[in-house]
Design a protein around this motif. Structure first.
Motif, PDB file in Angstrom:
ATOM      1  N   TYR A  64       5.856  -0.455  -9.821  1.00 35.97           N
ATOM      2  CA  TYR A  64       6.662  -1.024  -8.738  1.00 35.97           C
ATOM      3  C   TYR A  64       6.306  -0.373  -7.403  1.00 35.97           C
ATOM      4  O   TYR A  64       6.186  -1.064  -6.381  1.00 35.97           O
ATOM      5  CB  TYR A  64       8.153  -0.846  -9.027  1.00 35.97           C
ATOM      6  CG  TYR A  64       9.036  -1.515  -8.000  1.00 35.97           C
ATOM      7  CD1 TYR A  64       9.232  -2.895  -8.021  1.00 35.97           C
ATOM      8  CD2 TYR A  64       9.656  -0.776  -6.996  1.00 35.97           C
ATOM      9  CE1 TYR A  64      10.031  -3.517  -7.070  1.00 35.97           C
ATOM     10  CE2 TYR A  64      10.451  -1.387  -6.034  1.00 35.97           C
ATOM     11  CZ  TYR A  64      10.641  -2.756  -6.085  1.00 35.97           C
ATOM     12  OH  TYR A  64      11.425  -3.376  -5.130  1.00 35.97           O
ATOM     13  N   SER A  65       6.122   0.941  -7.408  1.00 34.64           N
ATOM     14  CA  SER A  65       5.723   1.625  -6.181  1.00 34.64           C
ATOM     15  C   SER A  65       4.408   1.062  -5.650  1.00 34.64           C
ATOM     16  O   SER A  65       4.281   0.752  -4.462  1.00 34.64           O
ATOM     17  CB  SER A  65       5.585   3.121  -6.440  1.00 34.64           C
ATOM     18  OG  SER A  65       5.245   3.815  -5.254  1.00 34.64           O
ATOM     19  N   ILE A  66       3.440   0.902  -6.530  1.00 35.89           N
ATOM     20  CA  ILE A  66       2.146   0.341  -6.128  1.00 35.89           C
ATOM     21  C   ILE A  66       2.313  -1.052  -5.523  1.00 35.89           C
ATOM     22  O   ILE A  66       1.717  -1.375  -4.487  1.00 35.89           O
ATOM     23  CB  ILE A  66       1.192   0.296  -7.333  1.00 35.89           C
ATOM     24  CG1 ILE A  66       0.742   1.719  -7.699  1.00 35.89           C
ATOM     25  CG2 ILE A  66      -0.027  -0.586  -7.050  1.00 35.89           C
ATOM     26  CD1 ILE A  66       0.041   1.826  -9.033  1.00 35.89           C
ATOM     27  N   LEU A  67       3.126  -1.881  -6.144  1.00 33.51           N
ATOM     28  CA  LEU A  67       3.335  -3.243  -5.640  1.00 33.51           C
ATOM     29  C   LEU A  67       3.898  -3.233  -4.226  1.00 33.51           C
ATOM     30  O   LEU A  67       3.527  -4.068  -3.393  1.00 33.51           O
ATOM     31  CB  LEU A  67       4.269  -4.012  -6.579  1.00 33.51           C
ATOM     32  CG  LEU A  67       3.716  -4.350  -7.961  1.00 33.51           C
ATOM     33  CD1 LEU A  67       4.810  -4.961  -8.837  1.00 33.51           C
ATOM     34  CD2 LEU A  67       2.527  -5.302  -7.873  1.00 33.51           C
ATOM     35  N   THR A  68       4.802  -2.289  -3.929  1.00 30.76           N
ATOM     36  CA  THR A  68       5.364  -2.247  -2.575  1.00 30.76           C
ATOM     37  C   THR A  68       4.313  -1.813  -1.561  1.00 30.76           C
ATOM     38  O   THR A  68       4.294  -2.317  -0.435  1.00 30.76           O
ATOM     39  CB  THR A  68       6.587  -1.298  -2.494  1.00 30.76           C
ATOM     40  OG1 THR A  68       6.183   0.068  -2.698  1.00 30.76           O
ATOM     41  CG2 THR A  68       7.644  -1.680  -3.521  1.00 30.76           C
ATOM     42  N   PHE A  69       3.429  -0.904  -1.949  1.00 23.56           N
ATOM     43  CA  PHE A  69       2.406  -0.429  -1.013  1.00 23.56           C
ATOM     44  C   PHE A  69       1.256  -1.418  -0.842  1.00 23.56           C
ATOM     45  O   PHE A  69       0.546  -1.369   0.163  1.00 23.56           O
ATOM     46  CB  PHE A  69       1.869   0.933  -1.467  1.00 23.56           C
ATOM     47  CG  PHE A  69       2.751   2.086  -1.075  1.00 23.56           C
ATOM     48  CD1 PHE A  69       2.608   2.701   0.154  1.00 23.56           C
ATOM     49  CD2 PHE A  69       3.731   2.557  -1.946  1.00 23.56           C
ATOM     50  CE1 PHE A  69       3.421   3.764   0.521  1.00 23.56           C
ATOM     51  CE2 PHE A  69       4.549   3.615  -1.595  1.00 23.56           C
ATOM     52  CZ  PHE A  69       4.399   4.221  -0.357  1.00 23.56           C
ATOM     53  N   LEU A  70       1.064  -2.302  -1.815  1.00 20.29           N
ATOM     54  CA  LEU A  70       0.002  -3.307  -1.683  1.00 20.29           C
ATOM     55  C   LEU A  70       0.254  -4.277  -0.537  1.00 20.29           C
ATOM     56  O   LEU A  70      -0.666  -4.982  -0.100  1.00 20.29           O
ATOM     57  CB  LEU A  70      -0.151  -4.088  -3.000  1.00 20.29           C
ATOM     58  CG  LEU A  70      -0.933  -3.382  -4.108  1.00 20.29           C
ATOM     59  CD1 LEU A  70      -0.833  -4.164  -5.411  1.00 20.29           C
ATOM     60  CD2 LEU A  70      -2.399  -3.199  -3.713  1.00 20.29           C
ATOM     61  N   SER A  71       1.474  -4.302  -0.036  1.00 27.18           N
ATOM     62  CA  SER A  71       1.775  -5.194   1.090  1.00 27.18           C
ATOM     63  C   SER A  71       1.253  -4.643   2.411  1.00 27.18           C
ATOM     64  O   SER A  71       1.237  -5.350   3.424  1.00 27.18           O
ATOM     65  CB  SER A  71       3.289  -5.412   1.201  1.00 27.18           C
ATOM     66  OG  SER A  71       3.954  -4.196   1.518  1.00 27.18           O
ATOM     67  N   SER A  72       0.809  -3.385   2.428  1.00 23.58           N
ATOM     68  CA  SER A  72       0.369  -2.745   3.667  1.00 23.58           C
ATOM     69  C   SER A  72      -1.148  -2.777   3.803  1.00 23.58           C
ATOM     70  O   SER A  72      -1.874  -2.264   2.943  1.00 23.58           O
ATOM     71  CB  SER A  72       0.840  -1.283   3.704  1.00 23.58           C
ATOM     72  OG  SER A  72       0.294  -0.615   4.830  1.00 23.58           O
ATOM     73  N   ALA A  73      -1.616  -3.342   4.903  1.00 23.55           N
ATOM     74  CA  ALA A  73      -3.060  -3.380   5.171  1.00 23.55           C
ATOM     75  C   ALA A  73      -3.595  -1.996   5.531  1.00 23.55           C
ATOM     76  O   ALA A  73      -4.816  -1.772   5.518  1.00 23.55           O
ATOM     77  CB  ALA A  73      -3.344  -4.360   6.306  1.00 23.55           C
ATOM     78  N   ILE A  74      -2.705  -1.068   5.843  1.00 24.06           N
ATOM     79  CA  ILE A  74      -3.133   0.288   6.206  1.00 24.06           C
ATOM     80  C   ILE A  74      -3.640   1.048   4.988  1.00 24.06           C
ATOM     81  O   ILE A  74      -4.494   1.935   5.107  1.00 24.06           O
ATOM     82  CB  ILE A  74      -1.965   1.030   6.888  1.00 24.06           C
ATOM     83  CG1 ILE A  74      -1.731   0.431   8.276  1.00 24.06           C
ATOM     84  CG2 ILE A  74      -2.226   2.530   6.987  1.00 24.06           C
ATOM     85  CD1 ILE A  74      -0.526   0.983   9.004  1.00 24.06           C
ATOM     86  N   ILE A  75      -3.145   0.695   3.813  1.00 20.34           N
ATOM     87  CA  ILE A  75      -3.614   1.336   2.580  1.00 20.34           C
ATOM     88  C   ILE A  75      -4.962   0.733   2.195  1.00 20.34           C
ATOM     89  O   ILE A  75      -5.060  -0.449   1.882  1.00 20.34           O
ATOM     90  CB  ILE A  75      -2.596   1.144   1.439  1.00 20.34           C
ATOM     91  CG1 ILE A  75      -1.257   1.786   1.797  1.00 20.34           C
ATOM     92  CG2 ILE A  75      -3.143   1.728   0.139  1.00 20.34           C
ATOM     93  CD1 ILE A  75      -1.306   3.283   1.999  1.00 20.34           C
TER      94      ILE A  75
END
Length: 290
Positions: free
Chosen positions: A20-31
């Motif tokens: 779930y944590s990964i899914l939330t961060f996948l929304s950021s183009a900065i990552i």
């Protein structure tokens, strides 16, 4: 910026929290890259187009505990392994029980200017509440370890987030590891020593900042968050959602308004454990009830 997570053990909660944590961060183009260090790589195969999985075995994990056999030393070594794996980019480590809820631009720009990050400052060490923290201060206060003095201004930061500029990453992790080992050689309670080591080293140049304005950490209310995440992931499976679909759902729905921390009452916890034990004995028939 490289996002790093670790997830070890057989408890399924550890792994669906990380997903779930990964899914939330996948929304950021900065990552730019996501690396997960785990002893259960099969859990993350469905993320293979989005995540670098760095598998470790039990022997490696055992060696990572070091001479003091300190479990959370694994955290430092796992971050170190992930940094060596990609060998470029700023480091943003997050615990599995975290989520991204706002823009990362400030953190990206801060790392570029040399700042370091943890989640939030919890206490000045000598004023921290609780028996563990008081004993830690009694043992360590006023002493110097690996060139770092533990004094009245020493702070304990939450290590659910650790941000390190690319050019400092290897040096900082090496210092944290040595300091952690030195602290583990003392009589101080070791439960939070890796967190203290990160706090001391990252704050040593006066550039340590909080990241709680954009990253949530629900360490104080895992039962409610685990329930929500398990329902979310089961629904995703039943609907045959792709990873992209899941990210879109999270983006559209937003992060749920579930408390990050709920104060626990020791008596209530004890009664719940006793009740659970009685129920377990009853169901197993060991008490002779029929």
């Amino acid at each position: 910026m490289n996002l790093i997570l670790i997830a070890f053990g057989e408890k399924i909660e550890n792994h669906y929290q990380a997903v779930y944590s990964i899914l939330t961060f996948l929304s950021s183009a900065i990552i730019e890259r996501i690396i997960i260090v785990t002893d259960n790589p099969d859990m993350y195969e469905f993320l293979e187009d989005h995540v670098i999985v760095s598998a470790v075995d039990s022997n490696t994990m055992e060696s990572w505990r070091g001479r003091s056999d300190f479990f959370w030393r694994i955290k430092i070594k796992a971050i170190e392994q992930a940094v060596n794996l990609v060998d470029s980019g700023h480091v943003l480590y997050v615990d599995s029980d975290t989520f991204l809820y706002s823009d990362l631009t400030e953190i990206r720009d801060g790392l570029a200017s040399g700042k370091t990050y943890m989640h939030v400052c919890e206490h000045v060490l000598h004023q921290a509440p609780g028996r563990t923290m008081r004993k830690m201060w009694k043992t360590l206060g006023g002493n110097e370890y690996f060139g770092f003095k533990i004094g009245n201004n020493t702070e304990m930061w939450n290590a659910g987030v650790i941000g390190i500029p690319a050019h400092k990453a290897s040096e900082i992790l090496s210092k944290v590891l040595v300091l952690c080992d030195r602290l583990c050689e003392t009589d101080a309670p070791n439960r939070l020593l890796e967190q203290l080591a990160f706090s001391i080293v990252l704050s040593s140049d006066g550039c340590l900042s909080a990241s709680s304005h954009c990253i949530g950490h629900y360490w104080g209310n895992k039962p409610e968050w685990n329930k929500y995440i398990s329902i979310f992931l089961v629904a995703s499976k039943l609907k045959k959602n792709s990873v992209v679909d899941d990210v879109a759902v999270i983006t559209e729905q937003g992060i749920p308004n579930i408390p990050l921390y709920i104060k626990k009452h020791k008596l209530a916890d004890m009664l719940r454990r006793v009740a659970a034990r009685i129920d377990s004995v009853y169901r197993s028939g060991k008490a002779g009830w029929r």
